[in-house]
Write a protein that holds these residues in place. Structure first.
Motif, PDB file in Angstrom:
ATOM      1  N   GLY A   1       0.550  -0.381  -0.030  1.00  0.00           N
ATOM      2  CA  GLY A   1       1.395   0.663  -0.583  1.00  0.00           C
ATOM      3  C   GLY A   1       1.037   2.033  -0.051  1.00  0.00           C
ATOM      4  N   SER A   2       1.578   3.071  -0.668  1.00  0.00           N
ATOM      5  CA  SER A   2       1.455   4.430  -0.136  1.00  0.00           C
ATOM      6  C   SER A   2       0.012   4.931  -0.007  1.00  0.00           C
TER       7      SER A   2
ATOM      8  N   SER B   1       3.051   8.111 -12.255  1.00  0.00           N
ATOM      9  CA  SER B   1       4.468   8.433 -12.390  1.00  0.00           C
ATOM     10  C   SER B   1       4.868   9.749 -11.730  1.00  0.00           C
TER      11      SER B   1
ATOM     12  N   SER C   1       8.406   4.855   0.129  1.00  0.00           N
ATOM     13  CA  SER C   1       9.455   5.061  -0.875  1.00  0.00           C
ATOM     14  C   SER C   1       9.790   3.736  -1.543  1.00  0.00           C
TER      15      SER C   1
ATOM     16  N   ARG D   1       8.625   1.238  -5.158  1.00  0.00           N
ATOM     17  CA  ARG D   1       7.413   0.590  -5.633  1.00  0.00           C
ATOM     18  C   ARG D   1       7.330  -0.864  -5.159  1.00  0.00           C
TER      19      ARG D   1
ATOM     20  N   GLU E   1       3.101   1.397  -7.657  1.00  0.00           N
ATOM     21  CA  GLU E   1       3.148   2.201  -6.435  1.00  0.00           C
ATOM     22  C   GLU E   1       2.246   1.587  -5.371  1.00  0.00           C
TER      23      GLU E   1
ATOM     24  N   ASP F   1      -0.010   2.740 -10.636  1.00  0.00           N
ATOM     25  CA  ASP F   1       1.377   3.147 -10.828  1.00  0.00           C
ATOM     26  C   ASP F   1       1.477   4.531 -11.457  1.00  0.00           C
TER      27      ASP F   1
END
Length: 286
Positions: free
Chosen positions: A138-139, A215, A171, A173, A187, A213
């Protein structure tokens, strides 16, 4: 343990490996009365050299190179191949530091030769690619350069790189299902092997999995600070559990870091625990 033959593979073009490393390695072999050959292939010949050395079935293969080469050697040897000693010769040295601590490669090699023993190392596999320390999906995988700058005390450079990573962040999740539990969204996902997890015993039969995750930007910043302080498990945006097998989905290719090396995974991939990944040569006192 008494070893009759050891091969050493040195990538003199890697991170912290100097041009005199092959000569030093030969001297250490001679000092310990070990029969061995030191190979110094070019970067283009490195993988083929590793394959030939491991297929030759020596008692052990010492690899002085970067993280990617260390992982490749461990994967090639597997649980039934020769012992692998990944000496710290790269930039991050994730696997060497996990096995030996942060010590110079000459010191590690000397201890392995004088007091070495075999240790079975477990690991993980994501999208068919192995890892033996940690996988980040992920990111946050885009933040690796910012983290390294912060670790070296370059806060200005770390902030600049963090801003760039934030703009390029993944971009959408990740979707995941681990060990048959209900599907979730996050995320990012991280998987720690028993070798480095502070929450698992060294012989645990699972990976430590964490779903991150946050927000918004504030929670991202808080999570980052908690990670620096080593308190990321207590962050309210983190869910932690065990994982032996699972599936992960996304709307596009997934950025990842596997044992310090960047990777891009397919938009649908699998994760699994490997109880017997490879045999490491480690000093008996560690």
């Amino acid at each position: 343990m008494r070893m009759k033959r050891i091969d050493v593979v040195v990538n003199t073009a890697s991170g912290s490996v100097g041009a005199d490393a092959p000569e030093i390695a030969e001297r250490l072999l001679a000092e310990h009365g070990v029969t061995g050959v030191v190979h110094a292939p070019t970067p283009d010949e490195l993988v083929d050299c590793l394959r030939a050395v491991i297929d030759g079935a020596p008692d052990a293969v010492l690899v002085l190179a970067g993280d990617g080469t260390a992982r490749t050697a461990a994967e090639m040897a597997g649980a039934d191949g020769p012992l692998i000693a990944p000496l710290p010769g790269g930039t991050m040295n994730m696997l060497p530091h996990a096995l030996y601590g942060e010590r110079p490669w000459e010191e590690v090699m000397r201890d392995c030769l004088s007091d070495g023993e075999a240790r079975m190392i477990s690991g993980g596999e994501v999208g068919g690619r192995p890892f033996f320390v940690a996988a980040i999906l992920g990111s946050p995988a885009l933040w690796a350069t910012a983290r390294e700058a912060a670790r070296k005390g370059r806060i200005d450079l770390a902030l600049a790189r963090a801003q760039r990573a934030f703009r390029r962040a993944f971009s959408g999740r990740l979707r995941y299902a681990l060990d048959g539990r209900p599907k979730g969204k996050a995320e990012a996902l991280t998987f720690l092997c028993p070798l480095v997890s502070r929450e698992l015993d060294a012989d645990a039969q699972a990976l430590e999995a964490a779903a991150l995750d946050p927000s918004g930007a504030v929670e991202v910043f808080r999570l980052g600070m908690n990670a620096v302080l080593g308190q990321w498990r207590e962050d309210p945006s983190v869910s932690v559990g065990l994982c032996r097998a699972g599936q992960i989905w996304a709307h596009g290719r997934i950025p990842a870091i596997l044992d310090g090396e960047p990777a891009r995974l397919d938009m649908e991939t699998s994760i699994r625990f490997r109880p017997e990944a490879f045999r490491a040569l480690v000093p008996a006192t560690r």
